[in-house]
Design a protein around this motif. Structure first.
Motif, PDB file in Angstrom:
ATOM      1  N   ARG A 153       4.703   1.584 -12.674  1.00 48.23           N
ATOM      2  CA  ARG A 153       3.739   2.736 -12.688  1.00 48.23           C
ATOM      3  C   ARG A 153       2.555   2.192 -12.399  1.00 48.23           C
ATOM      4  NH1 ARG A 153       0.869   2.984 -17.288  1.00 48.23           N
ATOM      5  NH2 ARG A 153       1.558   1.514 -18.889  1.00 48.23           N
ATOM      6  N   LEU A 154       1.520   2.751 -11.882  1.00 48.95           N
ATOM      7  CA  LEU A 154       0.048   2.429 -11.746  1.00 48.95           C
ATOM      8  C   LEU A 154      -0.522   2.270 -13.092  1.00 48.95           C
ATOM      9  CD1 LEU A 154      -1.282   4.658  -8.935  1.00 48.95           C
ATOM     10  CD2 LEU A 154      -0.053   2.371  -8.544  1.00 48.95           C
ATOM     11  N   LEU A 155      -1.210   1.102 -13.508  1.00 47.56           N
ATOM     12  CA  LEU A 155      -1.927   0.673 -14.578  1.00 47.56           C
ATOM     13  C   LEU A 155      -3.344   1.447 -14.685  1.00 47.56           C
ATOM     14  CD1 LEU A 155      -0.862  -2.948 -15.231  1.00 47.56           C
ATOM     15  CD2 LEU A 155      -0.100  -1.119 -16.266  1.00 47.56           C
ATOM     16  N   THR A 210       0.881  -1.170   0.084  1.00 53.42           N
ATOM     17  CA  THR A 210      -0.015  -0.169   0.113  1.00 53.42           C
ATOM     18  C   THR A 210       0.985   1.153  -0.028  1.00 53.42           C
ATOM     19  OG1 THR A 210      -1.829  -1.509   1.124  1.00 53.42           O
ATOM     20  CG2 THR A 210      -1.853   1.131   1.261  1.00 53.42           C
ATOM     21  N   ARG A 211       1.879   1.226   1.018  1.00 57.15           N
ATOM     22  CA  ARG A 211       2.737   2.439   0.839  1.00 57.15           C
ATOM     23  C   ARG A 211       3.516   2.501  -0.420  1.00 57.15           C
ATOM     24  NH1 ARG A 211       6.038   1.157   5.974  1.00 57.15           N
ATOM     25  NH2 ARG A 211       7.837   2.036   4.788  1.00 57.15           N
ATOM     26  N   MET A 212       3.985   1.503  -1.021  1.00 52.10           N
ATOM     27  CA  MET A 212       4.677   1.428  -2.341  1.00 52.10           C
ATOM     28  C   MET A 212       3.945   2.297  -3.362  1.00 52.10           C
ATOM     29  SD  MET A 212       6.210  -1.651  -4.741  1.00 52.10           S
ATOM     30  CE  MET A 212       4.695  -1.931  -5.270  1.00 52.10           C
ATOM     31  N   LEU A 213       2.700   1.699  -3.411  1.00 50.85           N
ATOM     32  CA  LEU A 213       1.533   1.968  -4.579  1.00 50.85           C
ATOM     33  C   LEU A 213       1.220   3.802  -4.265  1.00 50.85           C
ATOM     34  CD1 LEU A 213      -0.695  -0.977  -4.854  1.00 50.85           C
ATOM     35  CD2 LEU A 213       0.891  -0.242  -6.554  1.00 50.85           C
ATOM     36  N   ILE A 214       1.137   4.231  -3.140  1.00 50.00           N
ATOM     37  CA  ILE A 214       0.809   5.554  -2.690  1.00 50.00           C
ATOM     38  C   ILE A 214       1.996   6.265  -3.333  1.00 50.00           C
ATOM     39  CG2 ILE A 214       0.410   7.297  -0.890  1.00 50.00           C
ATOM     40  CD1 ILE A 214      -0.938   5.062   0.611  1.00 50.00           C
ATOM     41  N   ASP A 252      14.445   4.572  -5.660  1.00 46.23           N
ATOM     42  CA  ASP A 252      13.746   5.694  -5.124  1.00 46.23           C
ATOM     43  C   ASP A 252      12.496   5.387  -4.127  1.00 46.23           C
ATOM     44  OD1 ASP A 252      15.610   6.957  -6.763  1.00 46.23           O
ATOM     45  OD2 ASP A 252      14.123   7.605  -8.130  1.00 46.23           O
ATOM     46  N   ILE A 253      11.687   4.538  -4.597  1.00 44.85           N
ATOM     47  CA  ILE A 253      10.476   4.076  -3.643  1.00 44.85           C
ATOM     48  C   ILE A 253      11.001   3.371  -2.420  1.00 44.85           C
ATOM     49  CG2 ILE A 253       8.733   2.607  -3.203  1.00 44.85           C
ATOM     50  CD1 ILE A 253       8.354   2.594  -6.574  1.00 44.85           C
ATOM     51  N   ALA A 254      12.363   2.587  -2.603  1.00 47.29           N
ATOM     52  CA  ALA A 254      12.856   1.952  -1.219  1.00 47.29           C
ATOM     53  C   ALA A 254      13.462   2.867  -0.166  1.00 47.29           C
ATOM     54  CB  ALA A 254      13.791   0.854  -1.709  1.00 47.29           C
ATOM     55  N   GLU A 255      14.029   3.749  -1.005  1.00 44.91           N
ATOM     56  CA  GLU A 255      14.555   4.793  -0.097  1.00 44.91           C
ATOM     57  C   GLU A 255      13.579   5.673   0.645  1.00 44.91           C
ATOM     58  OE1 GLU A 255      17.074   8.824  -0.829  1.00 44.91           O
ATOM     59  OE2 GLU A 255      17.935   6.919  -1.834  1.00 44.91           O
ATOM     60  N   ARG A 256      12.457   6.195  -0.101  1.00 42.60           N
ATOM     61  CA  ARG A 256      11.608   6.859   0.664  1.00 42.60           C
ATOM     62  C   ARG A 256      10.811   6.192   1.620  1.00 42.60           C
ATOM     63  NH1 ARG A 256      11.093   9.437  -4.669  1.00 42.60           N
ATOM     64  NH2 ARG A 256       9.468   7.821  -5.212  1.00 42.60           N
ATOM     65  N   MET A 266       2.311   9.274  -6.256  1.00 47.28           N
ATOM     66  CA  MET A 266       2.492  10.578  -5.914  1.00 47.28           C
ATOM     67  C   MET A 266       3.871  11.032  -6.894  1.00 47.28           C
ATOM     68  SD  MET A 266       2.017  10.457  -1.791  1.00 47.28           S
ATOM     69  CE  MET A 266       2.526  12.281  -1.578  1.00 47.28           C
ATOM     70  N   HIS A 267       4.314   9.992  -7.319  1.00 50.93           N
ATOM     71  CA  HIS A 267       5.813  10.555  -8.084  1.00 50.93           C
ATOM     72  C   HIS A 267       5.749   9.744  -9.633  1.00 50.93           C
ATOM     73  CE1 HIS A 267       6.653  10.478  -3.877  1.00 50.93           C
ATOM     74  NE2 HIS A 267       7.673  11.483  -4.286  1.00 50.93           N
ATOM     75  N   GLN A 268       4.776   9.513  -9.911  1.00 55.48           N
ATOM     76  CA  GLN A 268       4.806   8.954 -11.352  1.00 55.48           C
ATOM     77  C   GLN A 268       4.436   9.914 -12.507  1.00 55.48           C
ATOM     78  OE1 GLN A 268       2.157   5.531 -11.930  1.00 55.48           O
ATOM     79  NE2 GLN A 268       0.380   6.774 -12.252  1.00 55.48           N
ATOM     80  N   GLU A 269       4.532  11.060 -12.230  1.00 55.49           N
ATOM     81  CA  GLU A 269       4.179  12.201 -13.231  1.00 55.49           C
ATOM     82  C   GLU A 269       5.003  12.231 -14.414  1.00 55.49           C
ATOM     83  OE1 GLU A 269       6.824  13.910 -10.183  1.00 55.49           O
ATOM     84  OE2 GLU A 269       4.795  13.184  -9.852  1.00 55.49           O
ATOM     85  N   ASP A 270       6.482  11.733 -14.375  1.00 56.25           N
ATOM     86  CA  ASP A 270       7.311  11.657 -15.221  1.00 56.25           C
ATOM     87  C   ASP A 270       7.347  10.183 -15.868  1.00 56.25           C
ATOM     88  OD1 ASP A 270       7.921  14.216 -15.047  1.00 56.25           O
ATOM     89  OD2 ASP A 270       9.403  13.838 -13.466  1.00 56.25           O
ATOM     90  N   GLY A 271       6.307   9.239 -15.650  1.00 53.01           N
ATOM     91  CA  GLY A 271       6.530   8.088 -16.181  1.00 53.01           C
ATOM     92  C   GLY A 271       6.721   7.102 -15.166  1.00 53.01           C
ATOM     93  N   TYR A 272       7.708   5.994 -15.141  1.00 50.20           N
ATOM     94  CA  TYR A 272       8.165   4.926 -14.189  1.00 50.20           C
ATOM     95  C   TYR A 272       8.896   5.611 -13.164  1.00 50.20           C
ATOM     96  CZ  TYR A 272       6.296   1.541 -17.422  1.00 50.20           C
ATOM     97  OH  TYR A 272       5.646   0.769 -18.209  1.00 50.20           O
TER      98      TYR A 272
END
Length: 149
Positions: A66-68, A11-15, A30-34, A19-25
């Motif tokens: 990215r979200l589908l 759930t955290r990963m998908l959120i 980056d997800i792991a770090e945040r 929040m960050h996929q505006e530039d694509g994938y």
């Protein structure tokens, strides 16, 4: 029902992706770090999310996730169904036809059916968009706040 770290971290990963996929994938590192989730552990739940049609995966140099579907079309029910397996209140409700010999006169069965219906209705009502809308400010250094549970 106890939601495991797989369900919570997915759930955290998908959120985060939403929040960050505006530039694509969005890159896994980056997800792991945040989110303070190991890349290896993320791999344990990305395949089921991709199989459920929620997550797109691209391998390679410009790869990531990215979200589908739009965030308002992805519910907690979708996420947990993909990552947790059974979300039933009791084992006798896991099959479409109740296998329990006592189900015709079980005194407690209506309570478990009601609990299951309530949980399912709630989880289907909460979308990623809603969780993002309710999000609290995030710390600048998420590493200072590890989730040890």
């Amino acid at each position: 029902m106890l939601v495991s770290t797989k369900g919570r971290y997915a759930t955290r990963m998908l959120i985060d992706i939403a929040m960050h996929q505006e530039d694509g994938y969005v890159a896994m590192k980056d997800i792991a770090e945040r989110q303070q989730i190991s890349k290896k552990y993320m791999e344990a739940f990305t395949a089921p999310l991709a199989g459920a049609g929620i997550l797109g995966i691209r391998r390679g140099k410009n790869g990531g996730y990215r979200l589908l579907l739009p965030p308002d079309q992805i519910t907690l029910w979708d996420i947990l169904s993909a990552t947790e397996g059974s979300l039933h209140a009791v084992s006798c409700l896991e099959q479409s036809e109740n296998p329990c010999a006592r189900c015709e006169f079980c005194i407690s069965l209506p309570a478990w059916e009601g609990l299951e219906k309530t949980v399912q209705t709630y989880l289907k009502s909460v979308t990623l968009r809603e969780l993002i809308r309710q999000a609290k400010p995030q710390p600048e250094d998420p590493g200072m706040f590890p989730c040890g549970i």
